[in-house]
Write an enzyme that holds these catalytic residues in place. Sequence first.
Site, PDB file in Angstrom:
ATOM      1  N   TYR A  30      -2.292  -0.345  10.746  1.00 23.05           N
ATOM      2  CA  TYR A  30      -2.229  -0.633   9.308  1.00 23.05           C
ATOM      3  C   TYR A  30      -0.884  -0.206   8.725  1.00 23.05           C
ATOM      4  O   TYR A  30      -0.247  -0.964   7.974  1.00 23.05           O
ATOM      5  CB  TYR A  30      -3.367   0.085   8.590  1.00 23.05           C
ATOM      6  CG  TYR A  30      -3.485  -0.256   7.112  1.00 23.05           C
ATOM      7  CD1 TYR A  30      -3.989  -1.490   6.700  1.00 23.05           C
ATOM      8  CD2 TYR A  30      -3.102   0.656   6.125  1.00 23.05           C
ATOM      9  CE1 TYR A  30      -4.112  -1.809   5.344  1.00 23.05           C
ATOM     10  CE2 TYR A  30      -3.222   0.352   4.776  1.00 23.05           C
ATOM     11  CZ  TYR A  30      -3.729  -0.877   4.390  1.00 23.05           C
ATOM     12  OH  TYR A  30      -3.837  -1.183   3.048  1.00 23.05           O
ATOM     13  N   SER A  62       0.856  -1.189   0.000  1.00 27.10           N
ATOM     14  CA  SER A  62       0.000   0.000   0.000  1.00 27.10           C
ATOM     15  C   SER A  62       0.889   1.234   0.000  1.00 27.10           C
ATOM     16  O   SER A  62       2.088   1.132   0.342  1.00 27.10           O
ATOM     17  CB  SER A  62      -0.845  -0.030   1.284  1.00 27.10           C
ATOM     18  OG  SER A  62      -1.429   1.227   1.560  1.00 27.10           O
TER      19      SER A  62
HETATM   20  N1  LIG Z   1      -8.883  -0.332  -0.908  1.00 22.87           N
HETATM   21  C1  LIG Z   1      -7.834   0.445  -0.736  1.00 22.87           C
HETATM   22  O1  LIG Z   1      -7.949   1.684  -0.682  1.00 22.87           O
HETATM   23  C2  LIG Z   1      -6.437  -0.153  -0.634  1.00 22.87           C
HETATM   24  C3  LIG Z   1      -5.327   0.695  -0.772  1.00 22.87           C
HETATM   25  C4  LIG Z   1      -4.045   0.166  -0.679  1.00 22.87           C
HETATM   26  C5  LIG Z   1      -3.877  -1.199  -0.471  1.00 22.87           C
HETATM   27  N2  LIG Z   1      -4.974  -1.998  -0.329  1.00 22.87           N
HETATM   28  C6  LIG Z   1      -4.738  -3.428  -0.064  1.00 22.87           C
HETATM   29  O2  LIG Z   1      -5.351  -4.190  -1.072  1.00 22.87           O
HETATM   30  C7  LIG Z   1      -5.589  -5.520  -0.575  1.00 22.87           C
HETATM   31  C8  LIG Z   1      -6.969  -5.978  -1.007  1.00 22.87           C
HETATM   32  O3  LIG Z   1      -7.934  -5.164  -0.392  1.00 22.87           O
HETATM   33  P1  LIG Z   1      -9.225  -4.611  -1.162  1.00 22.87           P
HETATM   34  O4  LIG Z   1      -9.180  -3.141  -1.035  1.00 22.87           O
HETATM   35  O5  LIG Z   1      -9.372  -5.248  -2.492  1.00 22.87           O
HETATM   36  O6  LIG Z   1     -10.381  -5.093  -0.137  1.00 22.87           O
HETATM   37  P2  LIG Z   1     -11.547  -6.192  -0.269  1.00 22.87           P
HETATM   38  O7  LIG Z   1     -12.123  -6.317   1.093  1.00 22.87           O
HETATM   39  O8  LIG Z   1     -12.466  -5.869  -1.393  1.00 22.87           O
HETATM   40  O9  LIG Z   1     -10.768  -7.527  -0.617  1.00 22.87           O
HETATM   41  C9  LIG Z   1     -10.084  -8.250   0.393  1.00 22.87           C
HETATM   42  C10 LIG Z   1     -10.619  -9.663   0.447  1.00 22.87           C
HETATM   43  O10 LIG Z   1      -9.897 -10.342   1.481  1.00 22.87           O
HETATM   44  C11 LIG Z   1     -10.797 -11.224   2.130  1.00 22.87           C
HETATM   45  N3  LIG Z   1     -10.294 -11.507   3.468  1.00 22.87           N
HETATM   46  C12 LIG Z   1     -10.218 -10.652   4.530  1.00 22.87           C
HETATM   47  N4  LIG Z   1      -9.735 -11.291   5.592  1.00 22.87           N
HETATM   48  C13 LIG Z   1      -9.483 -12.579   5.203  1.00 22.87           C
HETATM   49  C14 LIG Z   1      -8.987 -13.715   5.880  1.00 22.87           C
HETATM   50  N5  LIG Z   1      -8.643 -13.670   7.181  1.00 22.87           N
HETATM   51  N6  LIG Z   1      -8.843 -14.857   5.169  1.00 22.87           N
HETATM   52  C15 LIG Z   1      -9.212 -14.918   3.881  1.00 22.87           C
HETATM   53  N7  LIG Z   1      -9.707 -13.864   3.193  1.00 22.87           N
HETATM   54  C16 LIG Z   1      -9.837 -12.713   3.860  1.00 22.87           C
HETATM   55  C17 LIG Z   1     -12.131 -10.481   2.151  1.00 22.87           C
HETATM   56  O11 LIG Z   1     -13.226 -11.399   2.278  1.00 22.87           O
HETATM   57  C18 LIG Z   1     -12.113  -9.765   0.809  1.00 22.87           C
HETATM   58  O12 LIG Z   1     -12.800 -10.493  -0.202  1.00 22.87           O
HETATM   59  C19 LIG Z   1      -5.361  -5.449   0.941  1.00 22.87           C
HETATM   60  O13 LIG Z   1      -4.101  -6.028   1.249  1.00 22.87           O
HETATM   61  C20 LIG Z   1      -5.345  -3.958   1.217  1.00 22.87           C
HETATM   62  O14 LIG Z   1      -4.566  -3.631   2.353  1.00 22.87           O
HETATM   63  C21 LIG Z   1      -6.239  -1.509  -0.418  1.00 22.87           C
END
Ligand SMILES: NC(=O)c1ccc[n+]([C@@H]2O[C@H](COP(=O)([O-])OP(=O)(O)OC[C@H]3O[C@@H](n4cnc5c(N)ncnc54)[C@H](O)[C@@H]3O)[C@@H](O)[C@H]2O)c1
Length: 264
Positions: free
Chosen positions: A156, A143
């Site tokens: 985080y 991130s």
């Molecule tokens: N959305 C943002 O603004 C953003 C920005 C930077 C980085 N990220 C990173 O992107 C990655 C994906 O996040 P996203 O934004 O697509 O969110 P999201 O919630 O849409 O996708 C994450 C998925 O992980 C699954 N999950 C959560 N905990 C779990 C567990 N213990 N075991 C198995 N599955 C689990 C959830 O069910 C979900 O489907 C993360 O690592 C997040 O930190 C997100």
Amino acid sequence: MSWLDGHSAVVTGAGSGLGRAIVERFVDEGARVVAFDKSQQKLEELKDKLGDAVEIVAGDVRSSSDNERACALAVTSFGKLDTFVGNAGLWDFNRSLPDTPVEQLESGFDELFGVNVKGYLLGVKAALSALRESRGSVVLTLSNAAFFPAGGGPLYVASKHAGVGLVKQLAYELAPDVRVNAVAPGGMDTDLRGPAALGLSDTAIGEAIPINDLMAQGSALRFAPQPADYVGAYLLLAAKSQSATVTGSVFDISSFGILPRYAG
Ligand SMILES: NC(=O)c1ccc[n+]([C@@H]2O[C@H](COP(=O)([O-])OP(=O)(O)OC[C@H]3O[C@@H](n4cnc5c(N)ncnc54)[C@H](O)[C@@H]3O)[C@@H](O)[C@H]2O)c1
């Protein structure tokens, strides 16, 4: 010839947001993918859309046996495993140290680090023998919070900085067999949730902050990226033909790096 023809991958957190976009793009490029998520419902929707190119595993990334099931399924279904994408994550919704009661700090740390850091370690451990066999690679989702403050609270931000350490140490330990890299995306409107221990498991990021507006107004490139806008870097790192010399790298594709500070 597509970049991932004949490729086999495991993607964690594949049910929605970025993970789902990675699976869809990898399949478009010729890969077959084991999609691993805690949500059976999200996985079934993905399977309905992508069919035989995808196998699904419902489980928790904090469990070594669930990670092992996912990696074993890639080998039994597709004959090998080329890329492990650790991506499942939790956010802390910018909870600051002063504003977090100490009991929540303890349990929230365990839950968030359990998913964001231990989940990656256990995933790579489970994938390792198959990745050594294929001389494959690991790609982790980090991130802007892996480099800068204010992309979250201390839980985080520390967890994503820890991810940089994982990439460097694992790239060192697993060379020359397995490349280990990460992608650091910026904000996007997904189903990203927080730890139940902080009372944040029922709220998605876009319900708590105007993430699209923040990105459109506060990021260097002044637009609100969707998950699919970030997946090119994963494709590049997974495709050995395109990134054979790359290991121990974190691609900052957040567009915050050239700003003096993050406005989120
Ligand atoms: N959305 C943002 O603004 C953003 C920005 C930077 C980085 N990220 C990173 O992107 C990655 C994906 O996040 P996203 O934004 O697509 O969110 P999201 O919630 O849409 O996708 C994450 C998925 O992980 C699954 N999950 C959560 N905990 C779990 C567990 N213990 N075991 C198995 N599955 C689990 C959830 O069910 C979900 O489907 C993360 O690592 C997040 O930190 C997100």
